[in-house]
Design a protein around this motif. Structure first.
Motif, short mmCIF file in Angstrom:
data_model
loop_
_atom_site.label_atom_id
_atom_site.label_comp_id
_atom_site.label_asym_id
_atom_site.label_seq_id
_atom_site.Cartn_x
_atom_site.Cartn_y
_atom_site.Cartn_z
N VAL A 1 -3.57 5.34 -0.96
CA VAL A 1 -4.45 6.36 -0.10
C VAL A 1 -3.77 7.66 -0.08
CG1 VAL A 1 -5.21 6.86 2.16
CG2 VAL A 1 -5.25 4.54 1.50
N ILE B 1 0.50 5.06 1.26
CA ILE B 1 -0.17 6.26 1.93
C ILE B 1 0.75 7.51 1.76
CG2 ILE B 1 -0.95 7.08 4.15
CD1 ILE B 1 -0.87 4.05 5.34
N ARG C 1 0.63 -1.21 0.00
CA ARG C 1 0.16 -0.01 0.01
C ARG C 1 0.90 1.18 -0.06
NH1 ARG C 1 -5.10 0.83 3.81
NH2 ARG C 1 -6.10 -0.27 2.10
N GLN D 1 -4.16 9.99 10.89
CA GLN D 1 -4.57 9.32 9.69
C GLN D 1 -3.63 8.19 9.25
OE1 GLN D 1 -6.07 12.17 6.43
NE2 GLN D 1 -5.57 13.85 7.85
N GLN E 1 -4.73 5.02 11.06
CA GLN E 1 -5.88 4.63 10.73
C GLN E 1 -5.72 3.73 9.40
OE1 GLN E 1 -8.81 7.59 9.74
NE2 GLN E 1 -9.87 6.22 8.52
N HIS E 2 -5.07 4.19 8.40
CA HIS E 2 -4.95 3.62 7.04
C HIS E 2 -4.10 2.47 7.25
CE1 HIS E 2 -7.74 6.32 4.97
NE2 HIS E 2 -6.94 7.33 5.54
N TYR E 3 -3.01 2.67 8.00
CA TYR E 3 -1.98 1.26 8.18
C TYR E 3 -2.83 0.17 8.85
CZ TYR E 3 1.68 -1.79 9.37
OH TYR E 3 2.60 -2.77 9.11
#
Length: 292
Positions: free
Chosen positions: A262, A236, A234, A278, A281-283
């Motif tokens: 993201v 970010i 991913r 943030q 959260q996304h991790y």
């Protein structure tokens, strides 16, 4: 809820040391469970992760070091700093900590290149990687937009410019690459500068900048590994970053199969400092959704 950071003095007190090829390396480890290796960027150090350190340590065994030439680790003059050696360092740290199971990776900037090399080693059977998340960084040399200070460090005048680098220049550079509403505080700038200044760090900055050339040299190996791998990935990214923001994410979506990206609106080059809540959260969502 805002994440509480760790003051630099307290962070330093929690560190340990080991020797890598004759050089003293400072590292940090906390928590338990699956190992999560955090790899910092240029020109800063592992303190970059201080907002995320405790919440991640509640869930995983987190590990980070100041790489050779950075932070509180040795900064040998005249050393030929290369990304491949920094990847060797990460592997040596894991051996030192008796970690032999697959490792999760969270990397930023310079650390992205180290992470790409570890991913390439995973693909070749020389490293066991469980997942990888990249923050802002030059994953593709063709999209890396170097700021003036990077260009000067890489030039024949790099050694002179490095000796003249100071807190004021650092603040000017960070003002350009952080988001307009997420600028570092004076206290944060003081801490960043202290880590760069320690062990006469500015005198090796023009040698550390060789990573830009390493990215060009190893592009096919590193990008190819991302294109072939079954390891969950991913990105970010802080999209307003002029170095590796939205334009880097667009290239990632062009080149990487089934891209998982993201973007954090309004955030710049240091999302783990500018928007740590943030990023966390996304991790965590990535670990829940993509990693089995």
């Amino acid at each position: 809820m805002a994440l509480a950071g760790i003051a630099l003095r307290d962070w330093r007190a929690q560190g340990s040391s080991f020797t890598f090829r004759g050089h003293d390396i400072r590292y940090w480890s906390a928590g338990s469970g699956e190992p999560l290796l955090l790899i910092h960027g240029f020109p800063t150090a592992s303190w970059d992760w201080h907002y995320l350190w405790r919440p991640l340590a509640e869930r995983y065994r987190v590990i980070a070091c100041d790489m050779l030439g950075f932070g509180d680790s040795a900064k040998p003059r005249g050393h030929d700093y290369r990304i491949l050696e920094q990847a060797d360092l990460q592997q040596a740290l894991l051996v030192h900590l008796d970690i032999h199971e697959p490792v999760h990776l969270l990397a930023h900037d310079y650390g992205n290149s180290v992470g790409q090399e570890l991913l390439a080693r995973h693909e070749a059977g020389g490293f066991a990687l469980a997942s990888c998340v990249f923050l802002n960084g030059g994953l593709f040399p063709e999209t890396h937009r170097a700021v003036l200070s990077q260009k000067l460090l890489l030039s024949p005048l790099g050694g002179l410019f490095a000796r003249l680098f100071n807190r004021r220049r650092l603040a000017q550079n960070f003002a350009r690459v952080f988001g307009p509403a997420s600028q570092p505080s004076e206290a944060e700038l003081d801490a960043f500068w202290e880590l760069i200044r320690h062990n006469d760090g500015p005198r090796v900055m023009h040698r550390l900048i060789h990573y830009i050339l390493d990215r060009r040299e190893h592009r096919e190996r590193w990008v190819g590994a991302m294109q072939r791998t079954a390891v969950p990935l991913r990105v970010i990214d802080g999209p307003v970053d002029p170095i590796s923001g939205a334009h880097m994410v667009a290239r990632y979506r062009e080149l990487i199969p089934q891209p998982d990206t993201v973007e954090l609106p309004g955030i710049g080059h240091y999302p783990q400092v500018e928007a740590p809540e943030q990023v966390l959260q996304h991790y965590l969502a990535f670990r829940q959704e993509r990693v089995r």
